[in-house]
Design an enzyme around this catalytic site. Structure first.
Site, PDB file in Angstrom:
ATOM      1  N   THR A 191      -8.344   3.608   8.269  1.00 13.31           N
ATOM      2  CA  THR A 191      -9.454   2.850   8.125  1.00 13.31           C
ATOM      3  C   THR A 191      -9.592   2.221   9.580  1.00 13.31           C
ATOM      4  OG1 THR A 191      -9.103   2.469   6.049  1.00 13.31           O
ATOM      5  CG2 THR A 191     -10.814   0.877   6.881  1.00 13.31           C
ATOM      6  N   HIS A 218       0.837   6.201   1.712  1.00  8.62           N
ATOM      7  CA  HIS A 218       1.503   7.538   2.658  1.00  8.62           C
ATOM      8  C   HIS A 218       2.831   7.889   1.830  1.00  8.62           C
ATOM      9  CE1 HIS A 218      -1.174   7.051   5.561  1.00  8.62           C
ATOM     10  NE2 HIS A 218      -0.692   5.676   5.931  1.00  8.62           N
ATOM     11  N   ASN A 234       0.830  -1.231  -0.218  1.00 11.03           N
ATOM     12  CA  ASN A 234      -0.257   0.026   0.021  1.00 11.03           C
ATOM     13  C   ASN A 234       0.862   1.161   0.161  1.00 11.03           C
ATOM     14  OD1 ASN A 234      -1.276   2.165   0.918  1.00 11.03           O
ATOM     15  ND2 ASN A 234      -3.167   0.869   1.730  1.00 11.03           N
ATOM     16  N   HIS A 287      -5.842   3.604  -1.836  1.00 13.01           N
ATOM     17  CA  HIS A 287      -7.074   3.900  -1.360  1.00 13.01           C
ATOM     18  C   HIS A 287      -7.345   5.188  -2.076  1.00 13.01           C
ATOM     19  CE1 HIS A 287      -9.762   4.509   2.443  1.00 13.01           C
ATOM     20  NE2 HIS A 287     -10.533   4.756   1.064  1.00 13.01           N
TER      21      HIS A 287
HETATM   22  N1  PXP Z   1      -5.762  -3.196   4.056  1.00 10.33           N
HETATM   23  C1  PXP Z   1      -6.893  -2.249   4.295  1.00 10.33           C
HETATM   24  C2  PXP Z   1      -8.132  -2.368   3.749  1.00 10.33           C
HETATM   25  C3  PXP Z   1      -6.546  -0.721   4.730  1.00 10.33           C
HETATM   26  O1  PXP Z   1      -7.596   0.176   4.525  1.00 10.33           O
HETATM   27  C4  PXP Z   1      -5.228  -0.558   4.860  1.00 10.33           C
HETATM   28  C5  PXP Z   1      -4.705   0.934   5.393  1.00 10.33           C
HETATM   29  O2  PXP Z   1      -5.057   1.778   4.441  1.00 10.33           O
HETATM   30  C6  PXP Z   1      -4.189  -1.494   4.878  1.00 10.33           C
HETATM   31  C7  PXP Z   1      -4.714  -2.863   4.798  1.00 10.33           C
HETATM   32  C8  PXP Z   1      -2.909  -1.195   5.292  1.00 10.33           C
HETATM   33  O3  PXP Z   1      -2.693  -1.043   6.596  1.00 10.33           O
HETATM   34  P1  PXP Z   1      -1.203  -0.696   7.114  1.00 10.33           P
HETATM   35  O4  PXP Z   1      -1.104   0.886   6.352  1.00 10.33           O
HETATM   36  O5  PXP Z   1      -1.418  -0.225   8.674  1.00 10.33           O
HETATM   37  O6  PXP Z   1      -0.215  -1.429   6.839  1.00 10.33           O
END
Ligand code: PXP
Length: 239
Positions: A101, A10, A7, A43
């Site tokens: 989230t 950030h 992801n 996202h």
């Molecule tokens: N999965 C989902 C559905 C999420 O909303 C997020 C955060 O955007 C993540 C995984 C990843 O979470 P993290 O940034 O805490 O690794």
């Protein structure tokens, strides 16, 4: 062995702090792929606090692995998803005031809205995943909607500090994971996973995808910081 979905939200958060052009999440996606990512996750929030429409469109053109779009079950975002056509859409709850989230999607409490989004996305050829808490009733609702996958929220496991609590949350993820697979859906997991806590989750039977963001971006800043300063130091010291 589960796939790793990286992801990159950030990276965009840092860019949006200055409303500038760097760092570009599209570059980060290329580097993530070079590092072995099996998927790129973004996202597109309704408030566009990090990922922008332009990012999603460029990622669709450039990402060679799976592109997973996290999104609210809202008409305007569903329309964008249908236009861009990521490999997968993961429906998540979204509140403007939240930092990230916070909990899983309440499929039961929003059945009509979620059902409409699931059907529209699936008709558009997009695999649909629902991000839910490890809760038997929510898993059953997901099964009835016929979704491709369920992503179990690992936040409570990640936040547990006492060993006994962590074990209990892990057991709950294992049991819920079993229900997901028994219901014929693929099993994904994510949220709050770090370099320290990921192993036991990666070892859960039949988990096929982990989505990890914050911890990877946080480490990238640290492992790259020294080199970045060295390069700037060389520039300011020239001549
Ligand atoms: N999965 C989902 C559905 C999420 O909303 C997020 C955060 O955007 C993540 C995984 C990843 O979470 P993290 O940034 O805490 O690794």
């Amino acid at each position: 062995m589960p796939d790793l979905g990286v992801n990159i939200d950030h990276v965009a958060t840092i860019r949006q702090a200055r409303r500038t052009v760097e760092p570009d999440p599209v570059w980060a996606a290329v580097l993530a792929e070079l590092g072995g990512a099996d998927g790129i996750t973004v996202h597109l929030r309704e408030d566009r606090r990090h990922i922008q429409d332009r990012d999603l469109r460029l990622l669709k053109q450039t990402v060679q692995v799976k592109l997973n779009l996290e999104m609210a079950a809202e008409e305007s975002i569903v329309a964008i998803a249908l236009d861009v056509r990521p490999t997968q859409a993961t429906l998540v709850p979204e509140r403007r005031e939240e930092i990230t989230t916070e909990g899983g999607l309440d499929v039961l409490g929003n059945l009509d809205r979620v059902k409409r989004a699931v059907e529209t996305l699936a008709d558009g050829g997009i695999d649909v995943s629902l991000f839910i808490d490890p809760d038997a009733r929510q898993i059953e609702a997901a099964r009835e909607l016929g979704v491709h996958a369920v992503e179990l929220h690992t936040g409570r496991y990640a936040e547990a500090t006492a060993e006994a609590d962590r074990e209990r949350e892990l057991d709950q993820l294992i049991e819920a994971g079993y229900l997901v697979r028994e219901g014929g859906m693929l099993l994904h997991m994510g949220h709050g996973l770090t370099y320290r806590n990921v192993r036991p989750v990666a070892e859960i039977p039949d988990v096929s995808e982990l989505n990890i963001g914050h911890s990877i971006v946080a480490r990238a800043v640290m492992v790259g910081f020294e080199q970045a300063v060295t390069e700037m130091k060389a520039l300011v010291s020239l001549g």
